[in-house]
Design an enzyme around this catalytic site. Structure first.
Site, PDB file in Angstrom:
ATOM      1  N   ARG A  51       1.409  -1.078  -0.391  1.00 15.62           N
ATOM      2  CA  ARG A  51      -0.120  -0.021  -0.297  1.00 15.62           C
ATOM      3  C   ARG A  51       0.865   1.138  -0.265  1.00 15.62           C
ATOM      4  O   ARG A  51       0.246   2.482  -0.068  1.00 15.62           O
ATOM      5  CB  ARG A  51      -1.041   0.407   1.142  1.00 15.62           C
ATOM      6  CG  ARG A  51      -2.618  -0.698   1.102  1.00 15.62           C
ATOM      7  CD  ARG A  51      -2.468  -1.067   2.590  1.00 15.62           C
ATOM      8  NE  ARG A  51      -1.842  -1.086   3.694  1.00 15.62           N
ATOM      9  CZ  ARG A  51      -2.296  -1.855   5.359  1.00 15.62           C
ATOM     10  NH1 ARG A  51      -3.772  -1.527   4.805  1.00 15.62           N
ATOM     11  NH2 ARG A  51      -1.133  -1.595   5.523  1.00 15.62           N
ATOM     12  N   LYS A 148       4.034 -19.294   5.342  1.00  9.03           N
ATOM     13  CA  LYS A 148       3.967 -19.576   6.453  1.00  9.03           C
ATOM     14  C   LYS A 148       2.977 -18.295   7.652  1.00  9.03           C
ATOM     15  O   LYS A 148       3.470 -17.480   7.223  1.00  9.03           O
ATOM     16  CB  LYS A 148       4.401 -20.701   7.212  1.00  9.03           C
ATOM     17  CG  LYS A 148       5.523 -19.675   8.180  1.00  9.03           C
ATOM     18  CD  LYS A 148       6.367 -20.502   9.121  1.00  9.03           C
ATOM     19  CE  LYS A 148       6.985 -20.369  10.265  1.00  9.03           C
ATOM     20  NZ  LYS A 148       7.200 -21.215  11.161  1.00  9.03           N
ATOM     21  N   LYS A 182      16.632 -26.066   2.222  1.00 14.17           N
ATOM     22  CA  LYS A 182      17.741 -26.004   2.408  1.00 14.17           C
ATOM     23  C   LYS A 182      18.713 -27.061   1.587  1.00 14.17           C
ATOM     24  O   LYS A 182      18.210 -28.831   1.332  1.00 14.17           O
ATOM     25  CB  LYS A 182      17.616 -26.362   3.841  1.00 14.17           C
ATOM     26  CG  LYS A 182      17.531 -25.541   4.805  1.00 14.17           C
ATOM     27  CD  LYS A 182      18.210 -25.080   6.044  1.00 14.17           C
ATOM     28  CE  LYS A 182      17.145 -23.977   6.839  1.00 14.17           C
ATOM     29  NZ  LYS A 182      17.884 -22.492   6.583  1.00 14.17           N
ATOM     30  N   HIS A 240       7.615 -27.095   9.962  1.00 11.56           N
ATOM     31  CA  HIS A 240       9.726 -27.906   9.786  1.00 11.56           C
ATOM     32  C   HIS A 240       9.297 -28.786  10.376  1.00 11.56           C
ATOM     33  O   HIS A 240      10.527 -29.736   9.643  1.00 11.56           O
ATOM     34  CB  HIS A 240       9.995 -26.720  10.121  1.00 11.56           C
ATOM     35  CG  HIS A 240       9.800 -24.881  10.137  1.00 11.56           C
ATOM     36  ND1 HIS A 240       9.989 -24.726   8.865  1.00 11.56           N
ATOM     37  CD2 HIS A 240       9.467 -23.606  10.808  1.00 11.56           C
ATOM     38  CE1 HIS A 240       9.158 -23.631   8.673  1.00 11.56           C
ATOM     39  NE2 HIS A 240       9.330 -22.917   9.709  1.00 11.56           N
TER      40      HIS A 240
HETATM   41  P1  NAP Z   1       6.081  -7.163   6.836  1.00 16.96           P
HETATM   42  O1  NAP Z   1       7.103  -6.686   8.350  1.00 16.96           O
HETATM   43  O2  NAP Z   1       4.250  -6.383   8.395  1.00 16.96           O
HETATM   44  O3  NAP Z   1       4.892  -7.230   5.502  1.00 16.96           O
HETATM   45  C1  NAP Z   1       3.850  -7.123   5.786  1.00 16.96           C
HETATM   46  C2  NAP Z   1       4.225  -6.716   3.817  1.00 16.96           C
HETATM   47  O4  NAP Z   1       2.412  -6.349   3.457  1.00 16.96           O
HETATM   48  C3  NAP Z   1       4.433  -4.526   3.800  1.00 16.96           C
HETATM   49  O5  NAP Z   1       5.136  -5.178   2.832  1.00 16.96           O
HETATM   50  C4  NAP Z   1       3.119  -4.614   4.175  1.00 16.96           C
HETATM   51  O6  NAP Z   1       3.435  -2.974   3.523  1.00 16.96           O
HETATM   52  C5  NAP Z   1       1.776  -5.216   2.793  1.00 16.96           C
HETATM   53  N1  NAP Z   1       0.035  -5.203   3.324  1.00 16.96           N
HETATM   54  C6  NAP Z   1      -0.310  -5.154   3.882  1.00 16.96           C
HETATM   55  N2  NAP Z   1      -1.822  -4.708   4.325  1.00 16.96           N
HETATM   56  C7  NAP Z   1      -1.775  -4.980   2.557  1.00 16.96           C
HETATM   57  C8  NAP Z   1      -2.741  -4.610   2.437  1.00 16.96           C
HETATM   58  N3  NAP Z   1      -4.009  -4.815   2.912  1.00 16.96           N
HETATM   59  N4  NAP Z   1      -2.629  -4.361   0.821  1.00 16.96           N
HETATM   60  C9  NAP Z   1      -1.256  -5.116   0.369  1.00 16.96           C
HETATM   61  N5  NAP Z   1      -0.427  -4.574   0.994  1.00 16.96           N
HETATM   62  C10 NAP Z   1      -0.816  -5.100   2.669  1.00 16.96           C
HETATM   63  O7  NAP Z   1       5.249  -9.304   7.428  1.00 16.96           O
HETATM   64  P2  NAP Z   1       6.286  -9.655   6.729  1.00 16.96           P
HETATM   65  O8  NAP Z   1       7.322 -10.410   8.412  1.00 16.96           O
HETATM   66  O9  NAP Z   1       7.476  -9.441   5.596  1.00 16.96           O
HETATM   67  O10 NAP Z   1       6.253 -11.479   7.047  1.00 16.96           O
HETATM   68  C11 NAP Z   1       4.873 -11.070   5.419  1.00 16.96           C
HETATM   69  C12 NAP Z   1       4.901 -13.131   5.005  1.00 16.96           C
HETATM   70  O11 NAP Z   1       5.441 -13.604   5.562  1.00 16.96           O
HETATM   71  C13 NAP Z   1       4.317 -13.285   6.314  1.00 16.96           C
HETATM   72  O12 NAP Z   1       2.613 -14.445   5.839  1.00 16.96           O
HETATM   73  C14 NAP Z   1       4.400 -13.960   7.356  1.00 16.96           C
HETATM   74  O13 NAP Z   1       3.597 -14.829   8.258  1.00 16.96           O
HETATM   75  C15 NAP Z   1       5.422 -14.866   6.689  1.00 16.96           C
HETATM   76  N6  NAP Z   1       7.019 -14.754   7.352  1.00 16.96           N
HETATM   77  C16 NAP Z   1       7.557 -14.263   7.837  1.00 16.96           C
HETATM   78  C17 NAP Z   1       9.377 -14.863   7.839  1.00 16.96           C
HETATM   79  C18 NAP Z   1       9.920 -13.076   8.194  1.00 16.96           C
HETATM   80  O14 NAP Z   1      11.457 -13.969   8.898  1.00 16.96           O
HETATM   81  N7  NAP Z   1       9.945 -12.407   8.108  1.00 16.96           N
HETATM   82  C19 NAP Z   1       9.461 -15.367   8.040  1.00 16.96           C
HETATM   83  C20 NAP Z   1       8.260 -16.281   7.577  1.00 16.96           C
HETATM   84  C21 NAP Z   1       6.997 -16.560   7.109  1.00 16.96           C
HETATM   85  P3  NAP Z   1       1.866  -1.808   3.249  1.00 16.96           P
HETATM   86  O15 NAP Z   1       2.114  -1.955   4.825  1.00 16.96           O
HETATM   87  O16 NAP Z   1       2.742  -1.106   2.878  1.00 16.96           O
HETATM   88  O17 NAP Z   1       0.773  -1.934   2.627  1.00 16.96           O
END
Ligand code: NAP
Length: 484
Positions: A51, A148, A182, A240
């Site tokens: 967004r 996930k 991995k 995992h």
């Molecule tokens: P995050 O840092 O909170 O990022 C969320 C992203 O989604 C941001 O780019 C946000 O940007 C966007 N977003 C939020 N609401 C939106 C909407 N209504 N429309 C379009 N875009 C939107 O989350 P993350 O840690 O990267 O995690 C993302 C996914 O990966 C999740 O499912 C999480 O469970 C999974 N995951 C993450 C990790 C990790 O290490 N971070 C590991 C395993 C799995 P805007 O707010 O600008 O829209």
């Protein structure tokens, strides 16, 4: 060494959540590394979507900063980075609204592979799938990558599968579990099914037990609220550890083909016994002078969620009848280690006498740190003074055995994203596999909830609660030390 990398067709990859933490730390640096390695076709394009109000130039600056922070210096070449950034675009889009979708549709090129990475909160997966369909952005060459957690229990996983299935066929859905990407996990399959040496011994007759450990040294601080709703069972075991268990225990597939491999994994999950309370230890890390307790991190003083779990499992089939599988995972443990240990039985008769001690072979498959394998064999202690036996490693870290090239093994995300483009689902979870894993998990958690089962405390920086060690001691066994 002859490299036989399968070339990749041109693609448009849209990263929904392209400004998020996962995109910044893993996905975008991983894509750059594939590009730098010459693995990305000339006309590949990557489109960030979220967004936030970026234009292409601002998004490229964001990605440049991510590369600077998360790509090793030796791989950061000015020209490569500039050439990579030229492939990047950005579209401001709302998963839940209409803004941005027309612009995205206009950007996409016809007849080219389209991959949509859902790197957003799972509550948005359905909205994204629906809007991709509504705006006719998804075509037959499209695929989606789903992060996930895939559901919170069987019911929610089924609902998510149904939602995605409305707009995408199963062969278009890539449910990611980065453990499967991995190098050593794939090597486990190469070791088992590419050699004659191990497979004849890989069963209850010769294997005493198997240990799977995924230990983390960090606590849940910062994301305690989220974690408290899941716990180690949902966050780590259901996905995992279950995947590692499946690859260790499965029957040889008829070929290395996505469905053949996933069929065999599914059979393992379906043959898993539901462990009773005496075969499970749940823990929460306690407070110290310098660090908060789990309950403080979770901001829930009455929390009954586990930050550690150890369990003994049995697989009800011919191969594994009588061989226990011990699983453990937890936060704030001694070090960050993921490994599988296959502990073989002792030789049936000791010709060297009791005084030489008892020795059993052990094969350790290390996922992190230092990906590699280690086989402990019994040898004679060098030197005079009679026959004394010791265990010595037949050690193989990939870097040592195969040189620098192998130490540059791509990160799991790099490999998995390229597999998506190639259309290879072998290392991704199928819908029925995820549901079977939840069907196994749900009654165990329901039992804890019904009994208001209270996790025991453990010391941060330790190997977990004493009760986990006792779980093994009662069976006359020991966990392998958690150490780097
Ligand atoms: P995050 O840092 O909170 O990022 C969320 C992203 O989604 C941001 O780019 C946000 O940007 C966007 N977003 C939020 N609401 C939106 C909407 N209504 N429309 C379009 N875009 C939107 O989350 P993350 O840690 O990267 O995690 C993302 C996914 O990966 C999740 O499912 C999480 O469970 C999974 N995951 C993450 C990790 C990790 O290490 N971070 C590991 C395993 C799995 P805007 O707010 O600008 O829209």
């Amino acid at each position: 060494m002859v490299s036989r990398v399968i070339p990749v067709d041109p693609f448009d990859l849209v990263i929904f959540g392209g400004t998020g933490d996962l995109a910044r730390r893993k996905i975008l640096p991983g894509l750059y590394l594939r590009f730098e390695d010459g693995q990305m076709p000339e006309d590949a394009r990557i489109i960030g979507a979220a967004r936030g109000e970026f234009d292409d130039a601002a998004y490229r600056d964001f990605v440049r900063a991510a590369i600077d922070e998360f790509v090793p210096k030796a791989k950061r070449h000015k020209e490569s980075i500039s050439a990579f950034l030229e492939r990047l675009h950005y579209v401001a889009i709302d998963a839940k609204g209409e803004g941005g979708w027309k612009e995205l549709a206009k950007l996409m090129r016809p007849e080219i592979i389209r991959a949509f990475y859902f790197s957003v909160a799972p509550s948005l997966f359905g909205d994204l799938a629906e809007r991709l369909h509504l705006h006719k952005i998804a075509h037959r060459k499209s695929r989606i990558v789903v992060e996930k957690p895939f559901g919170h229990d069987l019911k929610t996983a089924q609902a998510l599968n149904e939602t995605l299935a409305k707009h995408f066929k199963e062969d278009q859905i890539y449910r990611i579990d980065h453990y499967l990407g991995k190098e050593t996990v794939q090597n486990l399959m190469a070791l088992r099914f590419g050699n004659i040496l191990f497979e004849p011994l890989w069963n209850a007759q010769f294997v005493d037990h198997i240990q799977i450990t995924v230990a983390e040294s960090v606590g849940v601080g910062g994301r305690g609220g989220y974690y408290d709703k899941s716990g180690a069972m949902r966050d780590m075991v259901q996905n995992h550890l279950m995947q590692l268990l499946c690859l260790t225990a499965m029957e040889p597939p008829s070929k290395f083909d996505p469905d053949a491999v996933r069929d065999e994994k599914l059979k393992v999950i379906r043959a898993l016994d539901i462990p009773g309370p005496d075969a499970i230890v749940r823990g929460q890390y306690r407070k110290t002078k310098s660090s908060p307790s789990y309950r403080e991190d979770a901001e829930n003083p009455d929390s009954l969620t586990e930050s550690f779990i150890a369990m003994r499992l049995h697989i009800s089939n011919w191969r594994w009848n009588g061989t226990p599988f011990y699983l453990r995972t937890g936060k704030k443990l001694k070090s960050r280690v993921s490994e599988i240990v296959v502990r073989f039985k002792e030789p049936p008769h000791h010709i060297f006498g009791e005084e030489t001690g008892t020795h059993a072979n052990a094969l350790t498959i290390r996922l992190q740190p230092n990906e590699g394998m280690d086989l402990r064999v019994t040898i004679k202690e060098p030197g005079p003074g009679g026959m004394r036996l010791i265990d010595a490693p037949l050690d193989m870290t990939f870097a040592d055995a195969l040189g620098k090239e192998a130490s540059d093994v791509p990160d799991a995300y790099e490999r998995l994203i390229m597999d998506v483009i190639r259309g290879n689902q072998t290392l991704f979870m199928r819908g029925d596999e995820v549901e079977a894993a939840w069907a196994w998990t749900d009654p165990i958690i329901a039992d804890w909830e019904a009994r208001a089962d209270k996790p025991v405390e453990y010391e941060p920086g330790s190997t977990g609660p004493e009760e986990a060690a006792i779980l093994m001691h009662k069976d006359g066994r020991r966990w392998r030390e958690i150490s780097e």
